[in-house]
Design a protein around this motif. Structure first.
Motif, PDB file in Angstrom:
ATOM      1  N   ALA A 135      -5.639  -1.202   1.387  1.00 21.84           N
ATOM      2  CA  ALA A 135      -6.136  -0.260   2.235  1.00 21.84           C
ATOM      3  C   ALA A 135      -6.592   0.786   2.206  1.00 21.84           C
ATOM      4  CB  ALA A 135      -4.618  -0.184   2.634  1.00 21.84           C
ATOM      5  N   TYR A 193      -6.357  -1.022  12.110  1.00 21.57           N
ATOM      6  CA  TYR A 193      -5.384  -0.088  12.320  1.00 21.57           C
ATOM      7  C   TYR A 193      -4.124   0.376  12.916  1.00 21.57           C
ATOM      8  CZ  TYR A 193      -9.513   2.634  11.398  1.00 21.57           C
ATOM      9  OH  TYR A 193     -11.296   3.571  11.159  1.00 21.57           O
ATOM     10  N   LEU A 234      -2.847  -2.251  10.082  1.00 22.71           N
ATOM     11  CA  LEU A 234      -1.661  -0.251   8.509  1.00 22.71           C
ATOM     12  C   LEU A 234      -0.549  -0.054   9.346  1.00 22.71           C
ATOM     13  CD1 LEU A 234      -2.663   0.737   5.988  1.00 22.71           C
ATOM     14  CD2 LEU A 234      -3.703   2.682   7.990  1.00 22.71           C
ATOM     15  N   THR A 251       2.849  -0.474   6.992  1.00 24.98           N
ATOM     16  CA  THR A 251       3.421   0.873   7.277  1.00 24.98           C
ATOM     17  C   THR A 251       4.940   0.853   7.510  1.00 24.98           C
ATOM     18  OG1 THR A 251       1.862   1.943   7.239  1.00 24.98           O
ATOM     19  CG2 THR A 251       3.608   3.827   7.504  1.00 24.98           C
ATOM     20  N   MET A 300      -4.791  -6.773   8.615  1.00 20.40           N
ATOM     21  CA  MET A 300      -5.559  -5.990   6.977  1.00 20.40           C
ATOM     22  C   MET A 300      -6.961  -6.698   6.785  1.00 20.40           C
ATOM     23  SD  MET A 300      -3.135  -3.511   5.476  1.00 20.40           S
ATOM     24  CE  MET A 300      -4.104  -2.405   4.920  1.00 20.40           C
TER      25      MET A 300
END
Length: 359
Positions: free
Chosen positions: A164, A197, A200, A204, A243
């Motif tokens: 990342a 993004y 990501l 998370t 990603m």
């Protein structure tokens, strides 16, 4: 043990006491989403990298092994080892492409750039291969010296975080003219960064749900039912897929091709791209979507069925007209006229009797 196996999870209710519950319904069936992400990338990503296809195949391997582990408590070592192997290969792949891109820009694609790239990436691959060999065959898994279970989470998490970070740095450096890939137009670059993004954020969220579920289920009634591990199975591969788009298109300058992304509702959630040799293809980035392909197939199928139905109807109509126009055989006409059960014969007899009575 995982939280759902300890307390039964949402499918067994909040009244379940701590024990050993198998199968883990939410964890096992949600593991199939990992394989779906891998198969999608293998089918719809037009990448020439064998290493990337190996990572995609490991998604599928981890999917069925995770299902067997959570449903039957079988092949747990394959589940864990495939996760670590996939994360190590993915981090090595991203690092390899990042170093190659930086060396290419710093040395302007000369032989010195390629030599620097080989030296740096060769050392990284040696380190990753050595660690994986130790993790699979050398790390003690049981007993007082058993460290494999403790190292597992670190061995999986650190490569993902490194991937990342390097991808984020790549996205930032793309804004600098010297780092831009001449085979990636600004519109495609914007699409790739949007996927990164979004992925990501999804990773998370998936990690947060997994961590809270596994650490708080022993003391919280809510997290005994909360399917955090199942959400992890859905969000983590989905986010990693988004990603991975960024490093996968960085090989465009090697292949001298232009990535073209497919559009539509499905492909906006699950990215897909083709590589084109024509630089003018960027003038029309809109490509047929999966829904449009299915629509075309449905329309052609319906037209074929309609034409076949019309042909059958016409044949039946012609056969019916032919049968109605054909004269009846003489014996059938005579028998019908003389039959006492015939309505026509009964009506003629009654009329004759009435006429005789009147006379």
């Amino acid at each position: 043990m995982w939280c759902e196996r300890r307390f039964g999870g949402m499918f067994r209710g909040a009244g379940a006491e701590e024990g050993d519950y198998l199968p883990e319904y939410a964890n096992s069936w949600s593991a199939l989403c990992v394989g779906f992400s891998g198969l999608h990338m293998m089918v719809f990503w037009d990448s020439s990298s064998p290493l990337l296809r190996l990572v995609q195949a490991l998604f599928v391997v981890n999917s069925w092994s995770s299902f067997l582990f959570h449903h039957y408590d079988r092949l747990g070592n394959v589940d864990g080892d495939s996760m670590v192997m996939a994360s190590l290969l993915l981090s090595g792949y991203v690092t390899d492409e990042f170093i190659r891109a930086v060396a290419h820009r710093l040395k302007h694609g000369t032989s010195e750039a390629r030599k620097l790239w080989r030296l740096c990436t060769g050392f990284i691959w040696i380190v990753l291969a050595t660690f994986f060999w130790w993790f699979v065959g050398g790390a003690p898994a049981e007993g007082e010296k058993g460290v494999k279970g403790d190292v597992f989470e670190i061995a999986f998490a650190i490569p993902i975080v490194l991937t990342a970070i390097l991808s984020f740095i790549t996205g930032v450096l793309w804004r600098r003219p010297w780092f831009k890939n001449e085979y990636i137009c600004p519109r495609v670059q914007t699409t790739v960064l949007r996927y990164f993004y979004a992925g990501l954020i999804m990773c998370t969220i998936g990690f947060g749900c997994w961590y809270l579920s596994e650490t708080q289920c022993g003391s919280s009634r809510f997290f005994k039912l909360f399917p955090g591990h199942a959400i992890w199975h859905v969000m983590m591969p989905w986010g990693c897929q988004m990603m991975m788009v960024l490093p996968s298109v960085m090989t465009a300058d090697i292949d001298k091709t232009y990535p073209i992304f497919r559009s539509g509702v499905y492909f906006s959630m699950f990215p897909a791209y083709d590589m084109s040799l024509d630089p003018n293809i960027h003038k029309e980035i809109y490509q047929p979507t999966l829904g449009q392909d299915l629509k075309v197939i449905a329309q052609s199928t319906s037209k074929t069925l309609l034409a076949h139905s019309i042909t059958v109807a016409r044949r039946m109509k012609s056969q019916l007209e032919l049968s109605m126009s054909a004269p009846l055989p003489p014996q059938d006409v005579k028998s019908n006229m003389q039959s006492p059960k015939s309505p026509t014969a009964r009506s003629s007899t009654s009329i004759r009797k009435r006429s005789e009575g009147v006379v």
